[in-house]
Design an enzyme around this catalytic site. Sequence first.
Site, PDB file in Angstrom:
ATOM      1  N   ASP A  84       0.837  -1.208   0.000  1.00  0.00           N
ATOM      2  CA  ASP A  84       0.000   0.000   0.000  1.00  0.00           C
ATOM      3  C   ASP A  84       0.869   1.254   0.000  1.00  0.00           C
ATOM      4  O   ASP A  84       2.036   1.211   0.415  1.00  0.00           O
ATOM      5  CB  ASP A  84      -0.905  -0.024   1.248  1.00  0.00           C
ATOM      6  CG  ASP A  84      -2.146   0.852   1.081  1.00  0.00           C
ATOM      7  OD1 ASP A  84      -2.221   1.609   0.095  1.00  0.00           O
ATOM      8  OD2 ASP A  84      -3.034   0.767   1.954  1.00  0.00           O
ATOM      9  N   ALA A  86       1.297   5.566   1.003  1.00  0.00           N
ATOM     10  CA  ALA A  86       1.132   6.375   2.216  1.00  0.00           C
ATOM     11  C   ALA A  86       1.259   7.849   1.829  1.00  0.00           C
ATOM     12  O   ALA A  86       1.821   8.188   0.786  1.00  0.00           O
ATOM     13  CB  ALA A  86       2.195   6.006   3.260  1.00  0.00           C
ATOM     14  N   GLU A 106      -7.937  -0.245   4.285  1.00  0.00           N
ATOM     15  CA  GLU A 106      -6.479  -0.405   4.196  1.00  0.00           C
ATOM     16  C   GLU A 106      -5.913  -0.899   5.518  1.00  0.00           C
ATOM     17  O   GLU A 106      -5.023  -1.751   5.547  1.00  0.00           O
ATOM     18  CB  GLU A 106      -5.829   0.931   3.826  1.00  0.00           C
ATOM     19  CG  GLU A 106      -6.107   1.346   2.389  1.00  0.00           C
ATOM     20  CD  GLU A 106      -5.697   2.778   2.086  1.00  0.00           C
ATOM     21  OE1 GLU A 106      -5.619   3.112   0.905  1.00  0.00           O
ATOM     22  OE2 GLU A 106      -5.457   3.558   3.027  1.00  0.00           O
TER      23      GLU A 106
END
Length: 226
Positions: A84, A86, A106
């Site tokens: 993922d 950020a 998430e």
Amino acid sequence: MTNQDNAKKLAGEASLSHIENGMTIGLGSGSTVYWMIRKLGEHVKAGLDVKGIPSSGQSVAWANEYGVPITDFSRTQRVDVAIDGADEVDGQWNLIKGGGGALVREKIIAVTARKFVVIVDESKLVSRLGDFMLPVEILPFGREVTAGRIAELGGLAKLRRNDDNGVFISDNGNYILDCDFGGIQEPKALHHQLKQLTGVVESGLFPGMADEVMVGYSDRVSVLHD
Ligand code: 5RP
């Protein structure tokens, strides 16, 4: 393509080094993850047998577009690796996430994953979190009350809106408050304070959660290990 876009592409594609045949992969959200999903689709077409658990409607759409098979938590609770993006990453592996409004899913995926890999371009590295407004997902009911409680913790909360000025609604049917706390000194403590407020669903603080951070530059990727 801008240098920043190229950095995102390099980081996203490099993260495939974590993926092996048979894995279930947490698919994050955002423009860096886009490159990971796109590349993953190429590997699937070439015979890689994996499944993805997407964290947003957007990631579902990309997985479908690029041919990545999808599963969900009703079929498996095993996530081998979650990948993922950020919005900010500090030197203690604290993250701010939720710029795209997908922070709840998430986080559920990240806490379930055996390994949580964060992919960012170099602009996301900060010495202290907080220049990026902290996204906090809240229940629509009583949003003014919840914003008031957040203000008591020192955060100036602004209701997120869409480009057409309508209220932004998350994939979970909730609102997002973008909160200005100034510099965040104690991310973990603030996260716990926010979680205790009735009306708060989840905060965009991911304190110390990354297992590995892959940082894209215009011409290379640097891997930061825990
Ligand atoms: C979405 C997120 C994204 O991962 C974050 O906003 C980073 O996005 P991008 O890769 O587009 O910079 O947390 O909720």
